[in-house]
Design an enzyme around this catalytic site. Structure first.
Site, short mmCIF file in Angstrom:
data_model
loop_
_atom_site.label_atom_id
_atom_site.label_comp_id
_atom_site.label_asym_id
_atom_site.label_seq_id
_atom_site.Cartn_x
_atom_site.Cartn_y
_atom_site.Cartn_z
N GLY A 12 0.72 -1.16 0.01
CA GLY A 12 -0.21 0.03 0.02
C GLY A 12 0.76 1.32 -0.07
N SER A 109 -7.37 -0.35 12.95
CA SER A 109 -7.95 0.91 13.10
C SER A 109 -8.66 0.91 14.40
CB SER A 109 -9.09 1.04 11.89
OG SER A 109 -10.19 2.09 12.24
N SER A 110 -9.04 2.27 14.84
CA SER A 110 -9.72 2.54 16.10
C SER A 110 -10.82 2.05 16.13
CB SER A 110 -9.61 3.96 16.63
OG SER A 110 -10.13 4.82 15.86
N CYS A 111 -11.50 1.80 14.82
CA CYS A 111 -13.09 1.39 14.89
C CYS A 111 -13.12 -0.22 15.16
CB CYS A 111 -13.63 1.79 13.58
SG CYS A 111 -13.04 0.45 12.17
N TYR A 138 -16.01 -3.25 7.88
CA TYR A 138 -14.21 -2.82 7.85
C TYR A 138 -13.76 -3.18 9.15
CZ TYR A 138 -10.43 0.46 7.92
OH TYR A 138 -9.07 0.93 7.90
N LYS A 142 -10.78 -5.97 10.07
CA LYS A 142 -9.52 -5.55 10.59
C LYS A 142 -9.20 -6.32 12.04
CE LYS A 142 -7.87 -2.27 8.20
NZ LYS A 142 -6.16 -2.49 7.70
N ASN A 167 -7.85 8.40 13.91
CA ASN A 167 -8.26 8.90 12.56
C ASN A 167 -7.06 9.70 12.14
OD1 ASN A 167 -10.87 8.38 13.58
ND2 ASN A 167 -11.95 9.68 12.19
N HIS A 181 -12.49 10.98 4.59
CA HIS A 181 -12.81 11.15 6.08
C HIS A 181 -13.01 12.54 6.11
CE1 HIS A 181 -10.31 7.28 6.34
NE2 HIS A 181 -11.39 6.95 7.18
N LYS A 189 -14.26 21.45 1.48
CA LYS A 189 -15.32 22.30 1.73
C LYS A 189 -15.01 23.87 1.96
CE LYS A 189 -18.77 18.68 3.10
NZ LYS A 189 -19.54 17.94 4.24
O1 GFB Z 1 -13.96 10.85 9.30
P1 GFB Z 1 -15.37 10.13 9.50
O2 GFB Z 1 -16.02 9.85 7.82
O3 GFB Z 1 -15.50 8.45 9.95
O4 GFB Z 1 -16.51 10.90 10.12
P2 GFB Z 1 -15.57 8.00 11.47
C1 GFB Z 1 -16.06 11.52 11.46
C2 GFB Z 1 -17.39 12.44 11.86
O5 GFB Z 1 -17.31 13.53 11.07
C3 GFB Z 1 -18.76 11.57 11.71
C4 GFB Z 1 -18.53 13.82 10.68
O6 GFB Z 1 -19.48 12.10 12.85
C5 GFB Z 1 -19.32 12.39 10.45
O7 GFB Z 1 -20.62 12.49 10.51
N1 GFB Z 1 -18.63 14.62 9.52
C6 GFB Z 1 -18.83 16.05 9.18
C7 GFB Z 1 -18.04 14.37 8.13
N2 GFB Z 1 -18.65 16.60 7.95
C8 GFB Z 1 -18.20 15.54 7.61
C9 GFB Z 1 -17.69 15.28 5.95
O8 GFB Z 1 -18.02 16.29 5.26
N3 GFB Z 1 -17.38 14.34 5.60
C10 GFB Z 1 -17.13 13.05 6.38
N4 GFB Z 1 -16.46 11.93 6.18
N5 GFB Z 1 -17.62 13.05 7.84
C11 GFB Z 1 -14.13 6.23 10.16
C12 GFB Z 1 -14.85 4.79 9.98
O9 GFB Z 1 -15.35 6.46 11.10
O10 GFB Z 1 -13.08 6.36 10.88
C13 GFB Z 1 -13.63 4.08 9.44
O11 GFB Z 1 -15.67 4.72 9.03
C14 GFB Z 1 -12.32 4.26 9.74
O12 GFB Z 1 -14.04 2.66 9.43
C15 GFB Z 1 -11.84 5.71 10.04
O13 GFB Z 1 -12.21 3.61 11.28
C16 GFB Z 1 -11.01 6.03 10.96
O14 GFB Z 1 -14.48 8.47 12.45
O15 GFB Z 1 -16.97 8.21 12.11
#
Ligand code: GFB
Length: 311
Positions: A12, A109-111, A138, A142, A167, A181, A189
């Site tokens: 990767g 991953s922390s998830c 996912y 993991k 993250n 993310h 944005k």
């Molecule tokens: O980073 P994110 O997509 O992943 O979202 P997770 C984190 C938080 O940010 C959530 C909010 O509460 C989203 O609703 N958020 C606000 C946004 N605005 C935005 C936006 O424009 N885009 C995105 N993407 N989020 C992931 C896991 O979880 O974290 C994976 O799905 C992985 O498995 C990764 O572990 C590290 O932190 O929720």
């Protein structure tokens, strides 16, 4: 120490973490790096992976290849997330053992931790409760990777160690508005809103979830730090030990980007896990700590975004 004569395979290497690991290994004087692009080697192809490791016989593997994405991607492409990640792990870890690879650093991953576990999250909370639904496929993949490493160590005496990053963000991140993310999404944005002269930036969810963010070069540093120690087994949380709300993060990003409007919240979008702050005592006890403040990290990530946009 990592033996400088032995090949180090970075699976990767074009991804955000893999490329950071390559950069740091090179600057630390390691020249024996082994890499393959996706076009050269499909890691979901078992016989291709077997052949590759049998021929190349690396001494060390950084297993940073994975299908990754933000909350929307994880929730939408559930089959792809579980299939591709399981295949990559099954193929690489098994073929590595067959090829006599003694050391692997597997990136989890922390998830993987239960959705509602006590905070900050200790490594031993793994498999003590139900997972967050938006990224369960996912997380299951993991967890399987972690358990493979542990099982091969127990049965075959390998030294396959797993790291659980919080993250991550930084250079070479994915800035896709749907599938990325939160941090890269907010950078894009805020930047586009500034250019267009918009009044507001829309943030998904309530803005209340808390997240911990680690700059990817600190993650790469932690991975190499662990590989250089002669550790045999176990899982290690990698984070900063500090978290903030998504609302606060949005404010920091718009400050760095220089957008003068407001933040609006789209509560039709999911929040995901309410909080996932890692306990990093295990890494601290070994002598590792992160170097980059969140503010500096966001500024460097924004500079990277601008360089790619212009270039
Ligand atoms: O980073 P994110 O997509 O992943 O979202 P997770 C984190 C938080 O940010 C959530 C909010 O509460 C989203 O609703 N958020 C606000 C946004 N605005 C935005 C936006 O424009 N885009 C995105 N993407 N989020 C992931 C896991 O979880 O974290 C994976 O799905 C992985 O498995 C990764 O572990 C590290 O932190 O929720």
């Amino acid at each position: 120490m990592i033996d400088k004569k032995t090949k180090i395979y970075i699976a990767g290497h074009r991804g955000m973490v893999g490329s950071a690991i390559c950069r740091q290994l090179s600057s630390a004087g390691y020249s024996n790096l082994l890499t393959r692009t996706h076009a050269e080697l499909d890691l979901t192809d078992q016989s291709a992976v077997n052949e590759f490791l049998k021929t190349e016989k690396p001494g060390y593997i950084f297993l940073s290849a994975a299908k990754v994405g933000g909350i929307h991607a994880n929730n939408t492409y559930r089959a792809e997330f579980i299939y591709q990640n399981l295949m990559i792990e099954l193929n690489l870890i098994h073929a590595a053992w067959q090829a006599g690879v003694k050391r692997i650093l597997f990136l989890g991953s922390s998830c993987i931790y239960p959705r509602d576990c006590p905070q900050p999250i200790k490594e031993e909370y793994l498999l003590t409760g139900p997972l967050e639904q938006t990224n369960e496929p996912y997380a299951i993949a993991k967890i399987a990777g972690i358990k493979m490493c542990e099982s091969y160590n127990r049965q075959y005496g390998t030294q396959y160690v797993s790291v659980m990053p919080t993250n991550l963000f930084g250079p070479d991140d994915n800035y896709d508005l749907e599938n990325s993310h939160v941090l890269p999404a907010l950078i894009r944005k805020a930047h586009e809103a500034k250019i267009r002269g918009d009044k507001e930036v829309v943030v998904w969810g309530s803005g209340k979830p808390m997240r911990e963010f680690l700059y990817v070069d600190d993650m790469a540093n932690a991975c190499i730090f662990l590989m250089e120690l002669d550790i045999s087994d176990g899982i290690y949380n990698i984070g900063t030990g500090e978290d903030i709300t998504i609302g606060e993060l949005a404010q920091s990003v718009i400050d760095v980007v220089g957008f003068n409007g407001d933040v609006a919240f789209d509560t039709d979008k999911p929040d995901g896990t309410p909080r996932k702050l890692l306990n990093i005592d295990r890494m601290r006890a070994l002598g590792w700590k992160p170097q980059t403040s969140l503010r500096n990290g966001i500024a460097m990530a924004y500079a990277d975004f601008l360089s790619k946009e212009v270039g």
